[in-house]
Design a protein around this motif. Structure first.
Motif, mmCIF file in Angstrom:
data_model
loop_
_atom_site.group_PDB
_atom_site.id
_atom_site.type_symbol
_atom_site.label_atom_id
_atom_site.label_comp_id
_atom_site.label_asym_id
_atom_site.label_seq_id
_atom_site.Cartn_x
_atom_site.Cartn_y
_atom_site.Cartn_z
ATOM 1 N N HIS A 32 0.681 -1.391 0.043
ATOM 2 C CA HIS A 32 -0.012 -0.099 -0.055
ATOM 3 C C HIS A 32 0.964 1.244 0.003
ATOM 4 C CE1 HIS A 32 0.820 -0.753 4.359
ATOM 5 N NE2 HIS A 32 0.850 0.988 4.433
ATOM 6 N N THR A 33 2.370 1.037 0.083
ATOM 7 C CA THR A 33 3.061 2.581 0.143
ATOM 8 C C THR A 33 2.965 3.225 -1.100
ATOM 9 O OG1 THR A 33 4.289 1.080 1.523
ATOM 10 C CG2 THR A 33 5.493 3.135 0.305
ATOM 11 N N PRO A 34 2.576 4.367 -1.037
ATOM 12 C CA PRO A 34 2.317 5.273 -2.328
ATOM 13 C C PRO A 34 3.483 5.419 -3.372
ATOM 14 C CG PRO A 34 2.607 6.750 -0.406
ATOM 15 C CD PRO A 34 2.569 5.327 0.148
ATOM 16 N N HIS A 35 4.595 5.182 -3.011
ATOM 17 C CA HIS A 35 5.977 5.294 -3.722
ATOM 18 C C HIS A 35 6.901 4.393 -3.408
ATOM 19 C CE1 HIS A 35 9.272 7.458 -5.694
ATOM 20 N NE2 HIS A 35 8.572 7.869 -6.310
ATOM 21 N N PRO A 36 7.687 3.964 -4.246
ATOM 22 C CA PRO A 36 8.495 2.911 -3.728
ATOM 23 C C PRO A 36 10.011 3.160 -2.877
ATOM 24 C CG PRO A 36 9.108 3.568 -6.062
ATOM 25 C CD PRO A 36 7.767 4.038 -5.830
ATOM 26 N N ALA A 117 11.131 0.101 14.448
ATOM 27 C CA ALA A 117 12.426 -0.509 13.834
ATOM 28 C C ALA A 117 12.194 -0.623 12.165
ATOM 29 C CB ALA A 117 12.935 -1.648 14.144
ATOM 30 N N GLU A 118 10.707 -0.686 11.781
ATOM 31 C CA GLU A 118 10.301 -0.722 10.438
ATOM 32 C C GLU A 118 9.937 0.801 9.732
ATOM 33 O OE1 GLU A 118 6.981 -3.608 10.572
ATOM 34 O OE2 GLU A 118 8.499 -5.192 10.350
ATOM 35 N N GLY A 119 10.299 1.795 10.393
ATOM 36 C CA GLY A 119 9.944 3.116 10.063
ATOM 37 C C GLY A 119 8.418 3.615 10.089
ATOM 38 N N ARG A 120 7.754 2.783 10.770
ATOM 39 C CA ARG A 120 6.310 3.280 11.026
ATOM 40 C C ARG A 120 5.991 4.246 12.365
ATOM 41 N NH1 ARG A 120 3.378 0.901 7.265
ATOM 42 N NH2 ARG A 120 3.959 -1.091 6.409
ATOM 43 N N TRP A 121 4.978 4.990 12.250
ATOM 44 C CA TRP A 121 4.709 5.731 13.346
ATOM 45 C C TRP A 121 4.677 4.843 14.466
ATOM 46 C CZ3 TRP A 121 4.825 10.863 13.962
ATOM 47 C CH2 TRP A 121 4.155 11.296 15.159
ATOM 48 N N ALA A 122 5.402 5.520 15.652
ATOM 49 C CA ALA A 122 5.400 4.631 17.006
ATOM 50 C C ALA A 122 5.121 5.764 18.066
ATOM 51 C CB ALA A 122 6.826 3.893 17.037
ATOM 52 N N ALA A 123 4.474 6.679 17.792
ATOM 53 C CA ALA A 123 4.391 7.870 18.781
ATOM 54 C C ALA A 123 3.094 8.235 19.302
ATOM 55 C CB ALA A 123 5.110 8.907 18.608
ATOM 56 N N GLY A 124 2.069 7.303 19.010
ATOM 57 C CA GLY A 124 0.917 7.675 19.455
ATOM 58 C C GLY A 124 0.323 8.979 19.136
ATOM 59 N N ASN A 125 -0.116 9.582 20.177
ATOM 60 C CA ASN A 125 -0.657 11.024 19.901
ATOM 61 C C ASN A 125 0.256 12.218 20.028
ATOM 62 O OD1 ASN A 125 -0.174 11.185 22.587
ATOM 63 N ND2 ASN A 125 -2.023 11.990 23.375
ATOM 64 N N ALA A 126 1.425 11.669 19.704
ATOM 65 C CA ALA A 126 2.512 12.747 19.531
ATOM 66 C C ALA A 126 2.289 13.576 18.475
ATOM 67 C CB ALA A 126 4.076 12.251 19.508
ATOM 68 N N ARG A 127 2.857 15.169 18.348
ATOM 69 C CA ARG A 127 2.750 15.985 17.425
ATOM 70 C C ARG A 127 4.007 16.087 16.830
ATOM 71 N NH1 ARG A 127 0.490 20.799 20.473
ATOM 72 N NH2 ARG A 127 1.760 19.422 22.199
ATOM 73 N N LEU A 128 4.257 16.064 15.262
ATOM 74 C CA LEU A 128 5.419 16.228 14.579
ATOM 75 C C LEU A 128 5.181 17.250 13.511
ATOM 76 C CD1 LEU A 128 8.266 15.335 14.315
ATOM 77 C CD2 LEU A 128 7.235 13.651 12.779
ATOM 78 N N TRP A 129 6.110 18.260 13.626
ATOM 79 C CA TRP A 129 6.196 19.434 12.797
ATOM 80 C C TRP A 129 7.552 19.387 11.935
ATOM 81 C CZ3 TRP A 129 2.820 22.629 10.372
ATOM 82 C CH2 TRP A 129 1.468 22.878 11.274
ATOM 83 N N PHE A 130 7.586 19.399 10.805
ATOM 84 C CA PHE A 130 8.749 19.587 9.792
ATOM 85 C C PHE A 130 8.651 20.910 9.248
ATOM 86 C CE2 PHE A 130 8.035 14.832 9.532
ATOM 87 C CZ PHE A 130 9.291 14.485 9.371
ATOM 88 N N MET A 149 4.456 12.180 3.824
ATOM 89 C CA MET A 149 3.250 11.777 3.828
ATOM 90 C C MET A 149 2.572 10.707 4.216
ATOM 91 S SD MET A 149 3.416 12.899 -0.409
ATOM 92 C CE MET A 149 1.810 12.500 -0.637
ATOM 93 N N ARG A 150 3.435 9.550 4.405
ATOM 94 C CA ARG A 150 2.949 8.400 5.052
ATOM 95 C C ARG A 150 2.787 8.518 6.567
ATOM 96 N NH1 ARG A 150 5.690 4.283 7.443
ATOM 97 N NH2 ARG A 150 7.771 4.789 6.153
ATOM 98 N N LEU A 151 3.692 9.101 7.156
ATOM 99 C CA LEU A 151 3.724 9.196 8.638
ATOM 100 C C LEU A 151 2.469 10.266 8.717
ATOM 101 C CD1 LEU A 151 7.612 9.805 9.577
ATOM 102 C CD2 LEU A 151 6.098 7.815 9.932
ATOM 103 N N SER A 152 2.185 11.078 8.094
ATOM 104 C CA SER A 152 1.073 12.062 8.390
ATOM 105 C C SER A 152 -0.213 11.115 8.549
ATOM 106 C CB SER A 152 0.801 12.911 7.303
ATOM 107 O OG SER A 152 1.839 13.788 7.059
ATOM 108 N N ALA A 153 -0.299 10.036 7.505
ATOM 109 C CA ALA A 153 -1.284 9.054 7.734
ATOM 110 C C ALA A 153 -1.565 8.313 9.010
ATOM 111 C CB ALA A 153 -1.637 8.401 6.530
ATOM 112 N N TYR A 161 -0.402 13.697 15.117
ATOM 113 C CA TYR A 161 -0.158 14.205 13.843
ATOM 114 C C TYR A 161 1.073 14.335 13.350
ATOM 115 C CZ TYR A 161 -1.070 18.737 15.936
ATOM 116 O OH TYR A 161 -0.757 19.990 16.531
ATOM 117 N N CYS A 162 1.219 14.652 12.128
ATOM 118 C CA CYS A 162 2.314 14.755 11.442
ATOM 119 C C CYS A 162 2.460 15.981 10.295
ATOM 120 C CB CYS A 162 3.283 13.483 10.908
ATOM 121 S SG CYS A 162 4.725 13.823 9.881
ATOM 122 N N LYS A 163 2.745 17.251 10.497
ATOM 123 C CA LYS A 163 2.322 18.322 9.790
ATOM 124 C C LYS A 163 3.923 18.783 9.119
ATOM 125 C CE LYS A 163 -2.067 19.184 11.597
ATOM 126 N NZ LYS A 163 -2.989 20.122 12.199
#
Length: 363
Positions: A32-36, A117-130, A149-153, A161-163
Motif C-alpha cells: 500500500h506504500t504510495p511510492h517505492p 524499527a520498520e520506519g512506521r509511526w510509533a509515537a501515539g498522539n505525539a505531534r510532529l512538525w517538519f 506523507m505516509r507518517l502523516s496518515a 499528527y505529522c504536519k
C-alpha cells in the motif's frame, strides 16, 4: 553551551559515505506504500542515484565571538513520547531542514522514539512538525516527501499528527516543474526557476520521480503555524508580514498565489522566503517580537539558516576551499535573539546534524 571567544569551534570531517543506511531504511516495501521510496533509501552508500549531484558538506566557520553569539542547547534524545496530562494532544516535536538525507532523517526519528524499527509511526498522539526544505542537495528528496506523507496518515490514525511547513526549496521545486525556463522578473534582471533550482542543489533524480501527488501536497503546505506558544516558520525573515497580519491570512495568501500559477508571483514568494538572518544581529530580537506580536506565540522556531551560519561567517553551501576541518559539530538547536528564536537547521548538507527535538527545550 556557548563557545568562548578565545576557543575555536570543534571540527570534524564527514562525507556522504560516513552515513550508513540504518536497518529500518532497508525494510521491505508494503504493497500500500504510495511510492517505492516512501519507506527508506533505496540506494546503497556507494551507489548514489543517477542524476544525484553531491554538494560540499564541509564549510569554513569563523567564530563570531561577539555579544550576539547564539547559544547551543543540547537536544533531548532517547525520550519516550508521553501523552499530555489528561485527554488531548501529546508531546510536540519539530524537525529541521532535511534536504534529501532520508537515512539521517529515519535515524533521527527513531532516536526520539517517533518511528519503530520498520520506519512506521510509533509515537501515539505525539505531534510532529517538519519546518520545510525536504528536497535538493541530498540524494533522496522524493523519498523524504513520501515518508512524511505516509507518517502523516499513520500519525492521524494513532491520534497524533505529522504536519509540515512550506520551505523555499518546496517553492523552488514547484516552480522548476511548473515554469521551467520561463523568464521571471527577479528584481535584478531576468531569471528562471529551472536555473535557480539547479544552482541551489536541484537533483535530476528528484525531478524524474516527482509526481502530481507530490506537487499537490507541497502546494497545500502552510507557511506559518502556532503550536504551544511556539511560532513555527521555515525562514528567519519578517517577509511573512508581507502576506498578512494573521497566520490564516498568510497561509491563504500563499495558497492563492500558488493556485493562480503566475510565474512572477510565485518567484516573488520564493525570493522573500529565501531571505535570512533577520533575527541574528542587532535588532534581531525586535524583529522576532514583531512577528510574535502579529501572529502570537512566545518564541519563534525556524529552519532555513544552517546553525553554522548563525555561529559565524561562512560562504555558500556549495563552497569548496579545500579545508577538510571546516564544520563545527552541531549537537542541538541554537537559541538566540534574547532567547526568543530557536534555529533548527543543523546543517546536514555541511556535515552537521539533522535535528529532531522535543519542545519546549530544556536549557
Amino acid at each position: 553551551m556557548t563557545q568562548g571567544a578565545g576557543q575555536g569551534p570543534a571540527v570534524r570531517t564527514a562525507t556522504l559515505r560516513d552515513f550508513r543506511v540504518p536497518p529500518y531504511a532497508q525494510a521491505p516495501i508494503p504493497a500500500h506504500t504510495p511510492h517505492p521510496h516512501a519507506f527508506g533509501s533505496a540506494y546503497a552508500p556507494d551507489e548514489e542515484p543517477e542524476g544525484y549531484t553531491p554538494t560540499q558538506r564541509d564549510l569554513p566557520v569563523i567564530s563570531r565571538g561577539g555579544p550576539g553569539d547564539t547559544v547551543q542547547v543540547t537536544a533531548q534524545t532517547g525520550l519516550e513520547p508521553q501523552p499530555a496530562a489528561g485527554e488531548g494532544l501529546g508531546p510536540l516535536f519539530v524537525v529541521g531542514d532535511v534536504h534529501g538525507y532520508l537515512a539521517e532523517l529515519l535515524a533521527a526519528l527513531a532516536e526520539q522514539g517517533l518511528i519503530d524499527a520498520e520506519g512506521r509511526w510509533a509515537a501515539g498522539n505525539a505531534r510532529l512538525w517538519f519546518l520545510g526544505d525536504f528536497t535538493d542537495r541530498g540524494p533522496d528528496g522524493i523519498g523524504v516527501i513520501d515518508l512524511v506523507m505516509r507518517l502523516s496518515a499513520e500519525a492521524a490514525a494513532a491520534g497524533g499528527y505529522c504536519k509540515a511547513l512550506m520551505g523555499n526549496h518546496e517553492l523552488l521545486l514547484i516552480g522548476a516543474k511548473r515554469f521551467g525556463d520561463t523568464p521571471v522578473n527577479s528584481g535584478a534582471g531576468t531569471a528562471t526557476f529551472q536555473a535557480a533550482w539547479l544552482l541551489n542543489g536541484g537533483q535530476k533524480s528528484d525531478m524524474d520521480r516527482l509526481q502530481d501527488v507530490h506537487l499537490q501536497w507541497m502546494s497545500r503546505l502552510d507557511a506559518v503555524a502556532l503550536e504551544d506558544a511556539h511560532l513555527l516558520t521555515h525562514s528567519d525573515t519578517t517577509a511573512y508580514l508581507d502576506y498578512g497580519h494573521t497566520i490564516e491570512d498568510v497561509n491563504d495568501t500563499v495558497h492563492d498565489i500558488l493556485t493562480r500559477n503566475d510565474a512572477d508571483e510565485c518567484w516573488d514568494v520564493f525570493r522573500k522566503f529565501t531571505k535570512r538572518f533577520a533575527f541574528r544581529d542587532e535588532g534581531g530580537a525586535q524583529a522576532v517580537r514583531e512577528l510574535l506580536g502579529a501572529y502570537g506565540g512566545e518564541r519563534i522556531v525556524h529552519g532555513h539558516s544552517p546553525i553554522p551560519y548563525l555561529l559565524g561567517e561562512v560562504g555558500n553551501e556549495s563552497a569548496d576551499n579545500g579545508d577538510e576541518n571546516a564544520g563545527p559539530i552541531v549537537e542541538g538547536p541554537h537559541v538566540y535573539a534574547d532567547g526568543l528564536a530557536i534555529a533548527m537547521d543543523g546543517g546536514v548538507t555541511m556535515a552537521g546534524k539533522l535535528l529532531v527535538v522535543q519542545l519546549p527545550l530544556r536549557d
